[in-house]
Design a protein around this motif. Structure first.
Motif, PDB file in Angstrom:
ATOM      1  N   ALA A   1      51.688  45.616  50.762  1.00 25.16           N
ATOM      2  CA  ALA A   1      50.355  46.123  51.643  1.00 25.16           C
ATOM      3  C   ALA A   1      49.397  46.731  50.441  1.00 25.16           C
ATOM      4  CB  ALA A   1      50.766  47.074  52.370  1.00 25.16           C
ATOM      5  N   GLY A   2      49.965  47.514  49.283  1.00 27.34           N
ATOM      6  CA  GLY A   2      49.169  48.144  48.218  1.00 27.34           C
ATOM      7  C   GLY A   2      48.523  47.080  47.366  1.00 27.34           C
ATOM      8  N   ILE A   3      49.335  46.070  47.125  1.00 24.26           N
ATOM      9  CA  ILE A   3      48.630  44.945  46.243  1.00 24.26           C
ATOM     10  C   ILE A   3      47.496  44.206  47.160  1.00 24.26           C
ATOM     11  CG2 ILE A   3      49.175  42.722  45.295  1.00 24.26           C
ATOM     12  CD1 ILE A   3      52.187  43.836  44.755  1.00 24.26           C
ATOM     13  N   VAL A   4      47.782  43.966  48.232  1.00 22.78           N
ATOM     14  CA  VAL A   4      46.564  43.348  49.350  1.00 22.78           C
ATOM     15  C   VAL A   4      45.493  44.504  49.231  1.00 22.78           C
ATOM     16  CG1 VAL A   4      46.158  42.760  51.658  1.00 22.78           C
ATOM     17  CG2 VAL A   4      48.216  42.069  50.622  1.00 22.78           C
ATOM     18  N   GLU A   5      45.622  45.526  49.301  1.00 26.65           N
ATOM     19  CA  GLU A   5      44.633  46.422  49.349  1.00 26.65           C
ATOM     20  C   GLU A   5      43.662  46.654  48.120  1.00 26.65           C
ATOM     21  OE1 GLU A   5      43.690  51.450  49.596  1.00 26.65           O
ATOM     22  OE2 GLU A   5      45.748  50.592  50.163  1.00 26.65           O
ATOM     23  N   SER A   6      44.510  46.530  46.921  1.00 26.46           N
ATOM     24  CA  SER A   6      43.866  46.501  45.671  1.00 26.46           C
ATOM     25  C   SER A   6      42.880  45.435  45.711  1.00 26.46           C
ATOM     26  CB  SER A   6      44.602  46.642  44.604  1.00 26.46           C
ATOM     27  OG  SER A   6      45.526  45.543  44.523  1.00 26.46           O
ATOM     28  N   ALA A   7      43.627  44.234  45.999  1.00 28.36           N
ATOM     29  CA  ALA A   7      42.843  42.897  45.700  1.00 28.36           C
ATOM     30  C   ALA A   7      41.335  42.964  46.624  1.00 28.36           C
ATOM     31  CB  ALA A   7      43.731  41.479  46.362  1.00 28.36           C
ATOM     32  N   ILE A   8      41.449  43.619  48.043  1.00 25.19           N
ATOM     33  CA  ILE A   8      40.481  43.731  48.772  1.00 25.19           C
ATOM     34  C   ILE A   8      39.435  44.639  48.150  1.00 25.19           C
ATOM     35  CG2 ILE A   8      39.530  44.700  50.993  1.00 25.19           C
ATOM     36  CD1 ILE A   8      42.190  43.750  52.274  1.00 25.19           C
ATOM     37  N   VAL A   9      39.845  45.648  47.708  1.00 28.84           N
ATOM     38  CA  VAL A   9      38.801  46.709  46.741  1.00 28.84           C
ATOM     39  C   VAL A   9      38.286  45.719  45.553  1.00 28.84           C
ATOM     40  CG1 VAL A   9      38.995  48.454  45.480  1.00 28.84           C
ATOM     41  CG2 VAL A   9      40.031  48.563  47.541  1.00 28.84           C
ATOM     42  N   LYS A  10      39.033  44.937  45.065  1.00 22.46           N
ATOM     43  CA  LYS A  10      38.421  44.285  43.919  1.00 22.46           C
ATOM     44  C   LYS A  10      37.155  43.384  44.414  1.00 22.46           C
ATOM     45  CE  LYS A  10      41.707  44.186  40.055  1.00 22.46           C
ATOM     46  NZ  LYS A  10      42.243  43.074  38.985  1.00 22.46           N
ATOM     47  N   ILE A  11      37.566  42.870  45.581  1.00 27.36           N
ATOM     48  CA  ILE A  11      36.478  41.675  46.023  1.00 27.36           C
ATOM     49  C   ILE A  11      35.349  42.329  46.572  1.00 27.36           C
ATOM     50  CG2 ILE A  11      36.295  39.927  47.970  1.00 27.36           C
ATOM     51  CD1 ILE A  11      39.278  39.317  47.575  1.00 27.36           C
ATOM     52  N   VAL A  12      35.447  43.392  47.422  1.00 28.63           N
ATOM     53  CA  VAL A  12      34.452  44.099  48.374  1.00 28.63           C
ATOM     54  C   VAL A  12      33.775  45.354  47.488  1.00 28.63           C
ATOM     55  CG1 VAL A  12      34.991  42.975  50.373  1.00 28.63           C
ATOM     56  CG2 VAL A  12      35.646  45.363  49.824  1.00 28.63           C
TER      57      VAL A  12
END
Length: 161
Positions: A13-24
């Motif tokens: 879930a942390g990896i998914v969160e960091s990917a979202i932060v990179k995108i938005v």
């Protein structure tokens, strides 16, 4: 074993969160970070709860760990909604108990010397309050495991038919 599965799920879930932060970008994501963390915790805990019935099955002594995990997955099939409700109750109840205890301690008068240890006292009381709402989750898993073990037993032979 279930705790390790939870930690692995939270890392994912942390990896998914960091990917979202990179995108938005962090500026757009920051107002929703707490909500995302709460939802991520509930989702991961709900998936891990599918094997949660293994805990009472192993503690009962009827079967080994791998057999209990397999049985737990069988029992969870069709009961995912019930498990999600148990996890939501446990998660939200823990947060509410934690914050309520911390908030209530603000009104307790303390001598000046206790201010150094007040943080530890507050942490301990909040953790105990949070843990106090956890038994319904274990009770629910135990009941579900018990019902699942009864459901898979063959019915007794009928004498009259």
């Amino acid at each position: 074993m279930t705790f390790v599965a939870f930690l692995i799920g939270m890392a994912a879930a942390g990896i998914v969160e960091s990917a979202i932060v990179k995108i938005v970008g962090w500026a757009r994501f920051a107002p929703y970070s707490y909500t995302e963390a709460l939802i991520g915790t509930v989702v991961v805990a709900s998936v891990v709860s599918w094997v949660g019935m293994a805990i009472p099955l192993v503690l009962r002594g009827d079967m080994g760990v791998w057999a209990a995990l397999k049985k737990s997955l069988e029992v969870a099939d069709g009961n995912q909604g019930f498990l999600v409700l148990l996890v939501i109750e446990s998660t939200v109840g823990s947060y509410v108990a934690w914050y309520a205890a911390g908030y209530a301690l603000r009104f307790v008068p303390t001598p000046v010397r206790l201010w150094e240890s007040y943080t530890w006292i507050s942490l301990l009381v909040s953790a105990l309050a949070s843990a106090a709402v956890e038994p319904p989750l274990l009770i629910g898993l135990s009941v579900l495991a018990d019902e699942g073990s009864r459901r898979t037993e063959p019915p007794p032979p009928s004498l009259g038919a």
